[in-house]
Design a protein around this motif. Structure first.
Motif, short mmCIF file in Angstrom:
data_model
loop_
_atom_site.label_atom_id
_atom_site.label_comp_id
_atom_site.label_asym_id
_atom_site.label_seq_id
_atom_site.Cartn_x
_atom_site.Cartn_y
_atom_site.Cartn_z
N LEU A 254 1.01 -1.57 -0.12
CA LEU A 254 -0.13 -0.43 0.35
C LEU A 254 0.96 1.80 -0.20
N GLU A 255 2.02 1.83 0.84
CA GLU A 255 3.02 2.34 1.06
C GLU A 255 3.75 2.19 -0.95
N TYR A 256 3.76 1.21 -0.97
CA TYR A 256 4.26 1.42 -2.98
C TYR A 256 3.44 2.77 -3.75
N TYR A 257 1.92 1.75 -3.27
CA TYR A 257 1.19 2.31 -4.01
C TYR A 257 1.49 3.93 -3.79
N GLU A 258 0.72 4.08 -2.64
CA GLU A 258 0.27 5.65 -2.36
C GLU A 258 1.93 6.49 -2.64
N THR A 259 2.57 5.91 -2.68
CA THR A 259 3.96 7.26 -3.04
C THR A 259 4.29 7.05 -4.80
N GLN A 260 3.41 5.65 -5.05
CA GLN A 260 3.32 6.08 -7.09
C GLN A 260 4.38 5.79 -6.92
N ARG A 261 5.53 4.49 -6.57
CA ARG A 261 6.53 3.41 -6.57
C ARG A 261 6.21 2.68 -7.27
N TYR A 262 5.39 2.58 -8.08
CA TYR A 262 5.77 1.25 -8.97
C TYR A 262 6.69 0.14 -9.11
N ALA A 263 7.49 0.41 -9.61
CA ALA A 263 9.14 -0.14 -9.41
C ALA A 263 9.49 -0.65 -8.60
N ASP A 264 9.34 -0.13 -7.51
CA ASP A 264 9.72 -0.74 -5.87
C ASP A 264 8.84 -1.60 -6.02
#
Length: 378
Positions: free
Chosen positions: A31-41
């Protein structure tokens, strides 16, 4: 933000079944990755959890989506193709593959996926709309746009493109009808209203052009709107308003052959013959490209290469009617001198070349040659 939150919840809910089978997924981290738009991560995280040979559709979909959002299009395509193999004929997957291939410039693949979509769903508006953009010829483009418009007559993009397609074929009534239908669905769509103006002019609906144009000008002083309105004012015989609009365009430097033409005619109708004469001449000047002389010189050179010397002379002289040209004067001198063996004419054009102030540095050899040949020819 609420929409983003809802979307993230939907995305994460896709892992509910997987989470029940395995405790590996850290939904908070995801969820944190999605919220911060860190899609590669997010993609890397999921790929580290699921083996490369996984057949899990939900996992593959999320990995593909994350790679696509991260701009890793090749990886995204591989995952979506794998999904398409496991679960063929899924419209969302086919649309994703279309989008990826479109972004990568692979038009043939994008079209192939879209055609597959309409085979599965012959009433898929989005597929027809996208196929229109990839059409190989105007007829195919028109047919795709007509189909899309039939499925959704209110879509402004399709209505706009379809009206242009009809107009290019001089089918102004269908173009008008398409725009009017879309405008009825969205009365404040100024783009559609502006597109309507030239079509309405063609159909002699001049008063409508003026009414819509006046409303549009209150929103933005658009050059194209003023151009269309000027024509409408001319045809309803409001010559002064036509002149006023087109004079405004002239003052800001966006005049053209057509605006000058209507100004000339308007001044003539108002019996201001002096200004009518001025703008008639401006019309002629505007219609002639500054490169026209060069174009005729190129044509004449081709005739020379084919030993069609009389045709070359005609083309060179035609070019001079649009303005003086050192190139043409010199080439005519050479042509009369070396090919047509007319020394008197050759001398005349060599002299005209020298009188037209050729560049003393760049044309040094030509100047010397012309000066040397004139006495010999006389």
């Amino acid at each position: 933000m609420m929409k983003i939150g809802i979307s993230l919840c939907i995305i994460l809910s896709g892992f509910s079944c997987v989470t029940a089978q395995s405790a590996k997924i850290d939904t908070e981290k995801l969820l944190e990755y999605y919220e911060t738009q860190r899609y590669a991560d997010a993609a890397n995280y999921l790929q580290n959890i699921y083996p490369g040979e996984t057949q899990d559709i939900k996992a593959l979909s999320q990995i593909a989506y994350c790679n696509m959002m991260a701009g890793k299009l090749q990886e995204a395509e591989k995952n979506y193709q794998k999904i398409n193999t496991i679960q063929p004929n899924s419209l969302p997957t086919l649309f994703s593959l279309t989008s990826i291939n479109s972004r990568r410039g692979n038009v043939a693949n994008a079209k192939a996926y879209l055609e597959q979509i309409i085979q599965l769903d012959s009433l898929n508006f989005s597929a027809y709309k996208q196929l229109a953009a990839y059409a190989d010829n105007p007829e195919s483009r028109l047919n795709y746009l007509k189909k899309a418009n039939t499925l959704n007559a209110a879509d402004p993009d399709v209505a706009y493109d379809l009206s242009l397609a009809y107009s290019s074929l001089k089918q102004y009534q269908p173009a008008y009808d398409v725009l009017k239908t879309a405008i009825a669905a969205d009365p404040e769509n100024f783009t559609l209203q502006q597109a309507l103006l030239p079509v309405a002019n063609q159909l002699t609906k001049y008063q409508e052009v003026i009414e819509i144009g006046e409303k549009l000008l209150k929103n933005h002083a658009d050059v194209n709107v003023m151009n269309d309105m000027g024509q409408a004012y001319f045809y309803v015989k409001d010559y002064q308003k036509c002149i006023t609009l087109y004079k405004t365009l002239e003052d800001i430097g966006v005049q053209n052959e057509g605006t000058f033409y209507y100004m000339a005619l308007s001044y003539r109708e108002l019996k201001d013959y002096n200004k009518a004469e001025i703008y008639a001449q401006k019309t002629i000047d505007e219609a002639v490209s500054k490169h026209t002389t060069v174009y005729y010189a190129a044509l004449a050179g081709i005739y020379e290469a084919k030993n069609q010397y009389n045709d070359a002379v005609t083309a060179y002289k035609r070019g001079l009617t649009f303005g003086t040209s050192n190139i043409i004067y010199y080439r005519l001198g050479l042509l009369y001198d070396l090919n047509l063996k007319q020394p008197k004419n050759a001398a005349i054009y060599y002299q005209m070349y020298l009188k037209n102030s050729p560049d003393q540095e760049k044309e040094k050899e030509q100047i010397a040659y012309a000066k040397g040949r004139i006495p010999a020819l006389k």
